[in-house]
Design a protein around this motif. Structure first.
Motif, short mmCIF file in Angstrom:
data_model
loop_
_atom_site.label_atom_id
_atom_site.label_comp_id
_atom_site.label_asym_id
_atom_site.label_seq_id
_atom_site.Cartn_x
_atom_site.Cartn_y
_atom_site.Cartn_z
N ARG A 11 30.84 43.06 60.08
CA ARG A 11 29.85 42.01 59.93
C ARG A 11 28.82 42.40 58.86
NH1 ARG A 11 29.38 39.72 66.17
NH2 ARG A 11 31.65 39.62 66.44
N SER A 13 25.71 40.51 55.84
CA SER A 13 24.90 39.37 55.43
C SER A 13 25.04 39.14 53.93
CB SER A 13 23.43 39.63 55.79
OG SER A 13 22.61 38.56 55.36
N GLU A 18 25.14 35.15 57.84
CA GLU A 18 25.78 36.22 58.60
C GLU A 18 27.27 35.95 58.66
OE1 GLU A 18 24.20 38.94 59.69
OE2 GLU A 18 22.36 38.15 58.79
N LEU A 19 28.05 36.87 58.10
CA LEU A 19 29.50 36.67 57.94
C LEU A 19 30.27 37.80 58.59
CD1 LEU A 19 29.46 35.67 54.16
CD2 LEU A 19 29.43 34.13 56.13
N SER A 20 31.56 37.56 58.77
CA SER A 20 32.46 38.55 59.37
C SER A 20 33.72 38.66 58.53
CB SER A 20 32.81 38.13 60.80
OG SER A 20 33.83 38.94 61.33
N LEU A 27 37.73 35.32 56.30
CA LEU A 27 36.28 35.42 56.39
C LEU A 27 35.78 34.40 57.40
CD1 LEU A 27 33.72 36.78 55.00
CD2 LEU A 27 33.59 34.65 53.66
N TRP A 28 34.91 34.83 58.32
CA TRP A 28 34.43 33.95 59.39
C TRP A 28 32.93 33.81 59.26
CZ3 TRP A 28 35.05 30.19 62.46
CH2 TRP A 28 34.41 30.06 63.70
N TRP A 29 32.46 32.54 59.27
CA TRP A 29 31.04 32.22 59.23
C TRP A 29 30.68 31.59 60.57
CZ3 TRP A 29 28.58 28.65 54.93
CH2 TRP A 29 27.17 28.73 55.01
N VAL A 154 31.39 33.21 47.32
CA VAL A 154 32.61 33.60 48.03
C VAL A 154 33.79 33.14 47.18
CG1 VAL A 154 33.97 33.40 50.13
CG2 VAL A 154 31.47 33.33 50.26
#
Length: 230
Positions: A11, A13, A18-20, A27-29, A154
């Protein structure tokens, strides 16, 4: 930069978001319930056979869709954003077998689906969803190829990989590249090569303190490799 290392993701920023970076390469938001994947290259085995006569086992679409389905289920994504080069070329859109078309259609049902144009599929796709050159959402800009001077960008395109030494041997793994201005996603597709992180193009794009998040069974953040190994 702040990184929080976990088993299945890292995780971080980016420009306040805040992203993963997930071990799958997605990529997960979480705040937007948005799952972002890049460079699926669906239909690559068919395109190679059509253009070059080179035959590869024609299973990459099913394997890629299976992993994408797993990520959608794991995150319960409300929006899926495909960050360009989703198909290996425009003809590949029309040559997918019917069962694979139905599989993709089922994944798209009930959620917002956004196709970003890539250099392999630069025109409208014969599928539903939203088709865009790029997407601005909150503090982030999503596009296929990195721009010269980004803020909160991104992108994909380069299929980055990191090469490092492990117990005296050289190991190469796909990776995210992340700094304070941008993140470059690894290719999510099964039949995809990659550009090593020490390539001049990637070294020029990424800040000196950039991190690589290696993907695979787990996600692991390391300083971005810039020197040759082995």
């Amino acid at each position: 930069m702040r990184f929080e290392q976990r088993m299945n993701d890292v995780r971080f920023s980016l420009n306040g978001a805040e992203l993963s970076a997930r071990a799958s390469g997605a990529l997960w938001w979480p705040a937007e319930r948005m799952l972002c994947v890049s460079d699926l290259h669906l239909g690559k085995s068919e395109r190679l056979a059509r253009r070059t006569g080179q035959y590869l086992p024609p299973y990459e679409v099913r394997e890629t869709l299976s992993r994408l389905e797993d990520e959608i289920a794991a995150t319960d994504a409300a929006t899926v954003l495909c960050l360009g080069d989703s198909f290996d070329d425009l003809s590949a859109v029309n040559t997918l077998p019917e069962d694979e078309v139905l599989w993709l259609t089922r994944l798209m049902a009930g959620r917002r689906w956004i196709w970003i144009e890539g250099n392999h599929d630069p025109g409208p796709l014969d599928f539903g969803g939203t088709h865009l050159a790029e997407l601005q959402r909150g503090p982030l800009t999503f596009r296929h190829i990195a721009a010269a001077d980004p803020v909160g960008e991104v992108s994909g395109h380069y299929h980055p990989k990191a090469r490092l030494a492990v117990r005296g041997q050289s190991l190469t793994r796909p990776c995210f590249l992340i700094d304070g201005r941008r993140v470059i996603l690894p290719a999510f597709g099964t039949y995809t090569g990659g550009l090593r992180s020490d390539a001049a193009e990637l070294c020029a794009l990424m800040a000196p303190d950039a991190r690589a998040v290696l993907i695979g069974k787990t996600a692991q953040a390391i300083p971005m490799p810039r020197g040759r190994v082995g």
